[in-house]
Write a protein that holds these residues in place. Sequence first.
Motif, PDB file in Angstrom:
ATOM      1  N   GLU A 188       0.791  -1.322   0.009  1.00  0.00           N
ATOM      2  CA  GLU A 188      -0.020   0.218  -0.060  1.00  0.00           C
ATOM      3  C   GLU A 188       0.878   1.292   0.008  1.00  0.00           C
ATOM      4  O   GLU A 188       2.071   1.278   0.527  1.00  0.00           O
ATOM      5  N   VAL A 307      -8.868   3.824  -2.858  1.00  0.00           N
ATOM      6  CA  VAL A 307      -7.326   4.124  -2.611  1.00  0.00           C
ATOM      7  C   VAL A 307      -6.812   4.813  -3.909  1.00  0.00           C
ATOM      8  O   VAL A 307      -6.237   5.676  -3.740  1.00  0.00           O
ATOM      9  N   LEU A 329      -3.714   5.758   4.475  1.00  0.00           N
ATOM     10  CA  LEU A 329      -5.182   5.696   3.804  1.00  0.00           C
ATOM     11  C   LEU A 329      -6.247   5.040   4.632  1.00  0.00           C
ATOM     12  O   LEU A 329      -7.558   4.831   4.438  1.00  0.00           O
ATOM     13  N   ARG A 332      -8.557  -0.632   6.046  1.00  0.00           N
ATOM     14  CA  ARG A 332      -9.524  -1.434   5.110  1.00  0.00           C
ATOM     15  C   ARG A 332     -10.527  -2.188   5.788  1.00  0.00           C
ATOM     16  O   ARG A 332     -10.278  -2.991   6.653  1.00  0.00           O
TER      17      ARG A 332
END
Length: 341
Positions: A188, A307, A329, A332
């Motif tokens: 990521e 994303v 981010l 998830r």
Amino acid sequence: MKTLRVGVIGTGGIGRAHAERLTKYIANADVVAVNDINETAAKATAEACGARYEADPIALIHAEDVDAVLIASWDRTHEQFVCETIEAGKFVFCEKPLSNTADGCRHVIEVEQKAGKRLLTVGFMRRYDKGYQQMREVIASGRLGEVLMVHAQHRNAAPTGEKHTTVMSVSGALVHEFDITRFLLDDEYVSAQMILPRSTRNADEDLIDPQMVMLRTKKGIHIDLEIYMNCRYGYDIQCEVVGEEGTVRLPELANIAPMRVDGTRQHKIYTEWYKRFEDAYVYELRDWVDSALEGKAAGASAWDGYVTSAVAEKCTEARLSDSVVKFDLGERPAMYRTTEV
Ligand code: NAP
């Protein structure tokens, strides 16, 4: 055999092509209803697919004869149509980008969380390209050792569809690279930087072209991405992953035969983007249809859409501030923790 009855919203370049792919190549799908703000375009696609024209996109989503919806209208319309379809409890395939903004994508995630199951597929078709799939297998096998760098280029002969701006080159086109690179690496992003070379005279005045994006991942992998919307000579997608023990590169010219002629070795270059990934488009739609008929959502998820749009926003922030922008981010949600394709 069960059949998925599909409604299509947006019948410009890719919407019409998807409707025709569903009709010609995917036996267990029927395009039954078609909408576009451009009535002439919608009616032409409806006729080509043996479907009915539906003047109202919201009526199409809720129609009893529509099991699932494919959205290929302008970027800024996606969020509304996707949320409406999820709230109707139907499977939805939405062309990238999921939304022009990270907030828009977060909204879709909230709506899907409320629905309690994945219903959305985002059209990141490169995940279905055999070349990228081979690269992913090589990386996962460990034969390259640890991955250190990725170099990628995304060049279009000229922009198509909506008029392109500096932001849209990244949020509309480079999102393909954002998606496929994290798909390859299973990693990521944590920071973004932009570098602006000299701009081509062939670009519209509100488009800086080309642009370079530098990303870094959690594992420390460096990724440099070139986006060049007016390269003129063709549609050219390149990707090389560099590891400790070797490299792997995207096969350049899927389905193009090299020639030896006139004292030269030569081959054509794709000029249209849709030809380069034609096989991948068919595979992704087939997987979407098969999965929907089994009650599952295939391919890239709302999280993947989020994303890519969030990273695009961070790139703009980096460009405007001329700095390296670090970001997180967020977590998830459990619904999106598995990646099948
Ligand atoms: P396009 O040729 O401009 O087609 C978009 C169509 O949607 C046009 O016919 C447009 O009408 C119509 N439309 C706009 N707003 C609408 C609304 N509110 N309701 C219904 N229809 C509406 O663009 P395109 O190249 O096909 O792109 C469509 C989408 O696919 C975009 O989101 C784009 O980013 C995405 N895309 C993905 C790929 C990929 O490789 N996955 C490639 C290309 C495009 P008008 O005729 O009036 O403009």
